[in-house]
Design a protein around this motif. Sequence first.
Motif, PDB file in Angstrom:
ATOM      1  N   ASP A  22      47.790 -62.235  13.777  1.00 38.95           N
ATOM      2  CA  ASP A  22      48.334 -63.340  14.569  1.00 38.95           C
ATOM      3  C   ASP A  22      49.623 -63.900  13.961  1.00 38.95           C
ATOM      4  OD1 ASP A  22      46.311 -63.378  16.605  1.00 38.95           O
ATOM      5  OD2 ASP A  22      44.954 -64.246  15.124  1.00 38.95           O
ATOM      6  N   ALA A  23      49.621 -64.156  12.656  1.00 32.87           N
ATOM      7  CA  ALA A  23      50.832 -64.681  12.002  1.00 32.87           C
ATOM      8  C   ALA A  23      51.956 -63.653  12.081  1.00 32.87           C
ATOM      9  CB  ALA A  23      50.543 -65.059  10.555  1.00 32.87           C
ATOM     10  N   ALA A  24      51.625 -62.392  11.865  1.00 26.44           N
ATOM     11  CA  ALA A  24      52.645 -61.343  11.940  1.00 26.44           C
ATOM     12  C   ALA A  24      53.262 -61.270  13.332  1.00 26.44           C
ATOM     13  CB  ALA A  24      52.042 -59.991  11.549  1.00 26.44           C
ATOM     14  N   ARG A  25      52.438 -61.300  14.359  1.00 26.08           N
ATOM     15  CA  ARG A  25      52.966 -61.255  15.731  1.00 26.08           C
ATOM     16  C   ARG A  25      53.815 -62.493  16.014  1.00 26.08           C
ATOM     17  NH1 ARG A  25      47.952 -59.077  16.627  1.00 26.08           N
ATOM     18  NH2 ARG A  25      47.096 -61.002  17.465  1.00 26.08           N
ATOM     19  N   GLY A  26      53.404 -63.645  15.479  1.00 23.38           N
ATOM     20  CA  GLY A  26      54.195 -64.860  15.658  1.00 23.38           C
ATOM     21  C   GLY A  26      55.559 -64.744  15.007  1.00 23.38           C
ATOM     22  N   VAL A  66      58.204 -53.613   9.207  1.00 23.26           N
ATOM     23  CA  VAL A  66      57.250 -54.528   8.594  1.00 23.26           C
ATOM     24  C   VAL A  66      56.612 -53.787   7.423  1.00 23.26           C
ATOM     25  CG1 VAL A  66      55.124 -55.858   8.945  1.00 23.26           C
ATOM     26  CG2 VAL A  66      56.785 -55.631  10.815  1.00 23.26           C
ATOM     27  N   GLY A  67      56.567 -54.443   6.273  1.00 21.60           N
ATOM     28  CA  GLY A  67      55.889 -53.903   5.092  1.00 21.60           C
ATOM     29  C   GLY A  67      54.714 -54.792   4.748  1.00 21.60           C
ATOM     30  N   ILE A  68      53.544 -54.192   4.654  1.00 24.37           N
ATOM     31  CA  ILE A  68      52.310 -54.925   4.381  1.00 24.37           C
ATOM     32  C   ILE A  68      51.681 -54.363   3.106  1.00 24.37           C
ATOM     33  CG2 ILE A  68      49.976 -55.436   5.237  1.00 24.37           C
ATOM     34  CD1 ILE A  68      52.128 -56.786   6.943  1.00 24.37           C
ATOM     35  N   VAL A  69      51.282 -55.250   2.197  1.00 21.74           N
ATOM     36  CA  VAL A  69      50.632 -54.788   0.970  1.00 21.74           C
ATOM     37  C   VAL A  69      49.275 -54.187   1.300  1.00 21.74           C
ATOM     38  CG1 VAL A  69      49.716 -55.449  -1.286  1.00 21.74           C
ATOM     39  CG2 VAL A  69      51.879 -56.435  -0.482  1.00 21.74           C
ATOM     40  N   VAL A  70      48.410 -54.939   1.979  1.00 27.49           N
ATOM     41  CA  VAL A  70      47.056 -54.477   2.298  1.00 27.49           C
ATOM     42  C   VAL A  70      46.842 -54.553   3.803  1.00 27.49           C
ATOM     43  CG1 VAL A  70      44.576 -54.871   1.982  1.00 27.49           C
ATOM     44  CG2 VAL A  70      46.144 -55.234   0.058  1.00 27.49           C
ATOM     45  N   GLU A  71      46.642 -53.412   4.397  1.00 29.37           N
ATOM     46  CA  GLU A  71      46.311 -53.331   5.823  1.00 29.37           C
ATOM     47  C   GLU A  71      44.815 -53.128   5.960  1.00 29.37           C
ATOM     48  OE1 GLU A  71      46.766 -50.169   9.510  1.00 29.37           O
ATOM     49  OE2 GLU A  71      48.401 -50.285   8.055  1.00 29.37           O
ATOM     50  N   GLN A 118      40.675 -53.791  11.516  1.00 31.43           N
ATOM     51  CA  GLN A 118      40.997 -54.928  12.368  1.00 31.43           C
ATOM     52  C   GLN A 118      42.267 -54.596  13.146  1.00 31.43           C
ATOM     53  OE1 GLN A 118      40.391 -57.763   8.985  1.00 31.43           O
ATOM     54  NE2 GLN A 118      39.272 -58.948  10.508  1.00 31.43           N
ATOM     55  N   ALA A 119      42.554 -55.337  14.187  1.00 29.71           N
ATOM     56  CA  ALA A 119      43.533 -54.922  15.198  1.00 29.71           C
ATOM     57  C   ALA A 119      44.999 -55.241  14.893  1.00 29.71           C
ATOM     58  CB  ALA A 119      43.161 -55.544  16.543  1.00 29.71           C
ATOM     59  N   GLY A 120      45.289 -56.007  13.860  1.00 31.93           N
ATOM     60  CA  GLY A 120      46.640 -56.515  13.644  1.00 31.93           C
ATOM     61  C   GLY A 120      47.724 -55.470  13.518  1.00 31.93           C
ATOM     62  N   LYS A 137      47.687 -52.292  14.232  1.00 27.94           N
ATOM     63  CA  LYS A 137      47.759 -51.457  15.439  1.00 27.94           C
ATOM     64  C   LYS A 137      48.556 -52.161  16.534  1.00 27.94           C
ATOM     65  CE  LYS A 137      44.944 -49.115  18.860  1.00 27.94           C
ATOM     66  NZ  LYS A 137      43.675 -49.112  19.568  1.00 27.94           N
ATOM     67  N   ALA A 138      48.325 -53.476  16.701  1.00 24.53           N
ATOM     68  CA  ALA A 138      49.038 -54.239  17.733  1.00 24.53           C
ATOM     69  C   ALA A 138      50.542 -54.267  17.457  1.00 24.53           C
ATOM     70  CB  ALA A 138      48.484 -55.661  17.810  1.00 24.53           C
ATOM     71  N   ILE A 139      50.928 -54.377  16.192  1.00 27.19           N
ATOM     72  CA  ILE A 139      52.357 -54.362  15.840  1.00 27.19           C
ATOM     73  C   ILE A 139      52.946 -52.980  16.131  1.00 27.19           C
ATOM     74  CG2 ILE A 139      54.012 -54.537  13.922  1.00 27.19           C
ATOM     75  CD1 ILE A 139      52.871 -57.264  14.640  1.00 27.19           C
ATOM     76  N   ARG A 140      52.251 -51.941  15.701  1.00 30.73           N
ATOM     77  CA  ARG A 140      52.741 -50.566  15.937  1.00 30.73           C
ATOM     78  C   ARG A 140      52.851 -50.260  17.425  1.00 30.73           C
ATOM     79  NH1 ARG A 140      49.076 -49.241  11.290  1.00 30.73           N
ATOM     80  NH2 ARG A 140      50.470 -48.917   9.506  1.00 30.73           N
ATOM     81  N   GLU A 141      51.923 -50.788  18.213  1.00 30.79           N
ATOM     82  CA  GLU A 141      51.952 -50.543  19.665  1.00 30.79           C
ATOM     83  C   GLU A 141      53.176 -51.172  20.330  1.00 30.79           C
ATOM     84  OE1 GLU A 141      48.087 -51.853  20.984  1.00 30.79           O
ATOM     85  OE2 GLU A 141      47.192 -49.880  20.579  1.00 30.79           O
ATOM     86  N   GLN A 142      53.835 -52.108  19.648  1.00 25.81           N
ATOM     87  CA  GLN A 142      55.080 -52.688  20.156  1.00 25.81           C
ATOM     88  C   GLN A 142      56.275 -51.808  19.808  1.00 25.81           C
ATOM     89  OE1 GLN A 142      55.758 -56.949  19.405  1.00 25.81           O
ATOM     90  NE2 GLN A 142      53.636 -57.060  18.727  1.00 25.81           N
ATOM     91  N   GLY A 143      56.020 -50.666  19.166  1.00 24.34           N
ATOM     92  CA  GLY A 143      57.098 -49.773  18.767  1.00 24.34           C
ATOM     93  C   GLY A 143      57.761 -50.178  17.467  1.00 24.34           C
ATOM     94  N   ILE A 144      57.112 -51.038  16.714  1.00 22.60           N
ATOM     95  CA  ILE A 144      57.649 -51.526  15.444  1.00 22.60           C
ATOM     96  C   ILE A 144      57.109 -50.681  14.303  1.00 22.60           C
ATOM     97  CG2 ILE A 144      57.687 -53.504  13.852  1.00 22.60           C
ATOM     98  CD1 ILE A 144      57.393 -55.289  16.405  1.00 22.60           C
TER      99      ILE A 144
END
Length: 190
Positions: free
Chosen positions: A131-135, A150-155, A159-161, A163-170
């Motif tokens: 949610d914070a990432a999408r915001g 986007v670089g994330i230390v721990v994915e 959970q859906a976060g 995947k939802a970002i990647r589905e935006q083509g990011i």
Amino acid sequence: MESLKKRILEEGVVVSDQVLKLDGLLNHQVDPQLTMDMGKEFARMFREDGVTRVVTVESSGIAIAFATAFELGVPLVFARRKKTLLADPDALCERVPSFTKGIVTDILLSRQYISENDRILFIDDIIANGDAARGLVRIIQRSGAELVGVGIVVEKSFQAGAKAIREQGIRLESLVKITSLDGGSIAFED
């Protein structure tokens, strides 16, 4: 990052099948050498993307974002979670729920520190529901800047976060992916 996986196994506390506490590494205490190593790895991944600014959300992402910005030689900008008396009245703002805090907060980013000429790398500590990432992605998009990744230390890939970002083509890169916390055990994706 094998060193990060090792530290997560040694110091991570599985609170439930959805929550992993990483206070000794990311959220309360910071290991400077490990943090700089993570920053170097993100810088390696995104060095060719012409990043002009690294952006994160306060507070747990700041140390890793700083290490990444340092390695790339660009400024770090962090979105605030609380409006202050000195806040930019024209700040970009998004209201987002917090998975770990169980509340809804605002994240604010001053227009003074991001422009349509920027190429932004967003760095954060953990992505769960996202949610914070999408915001923050919405804030970056509204600013007119280009989000290069986007670089994330721990994915937490169960959970859906992310995947939802990647589905935006990011483009989203993670240093480690956790596939499960079932039974109190931490399982990593190979």
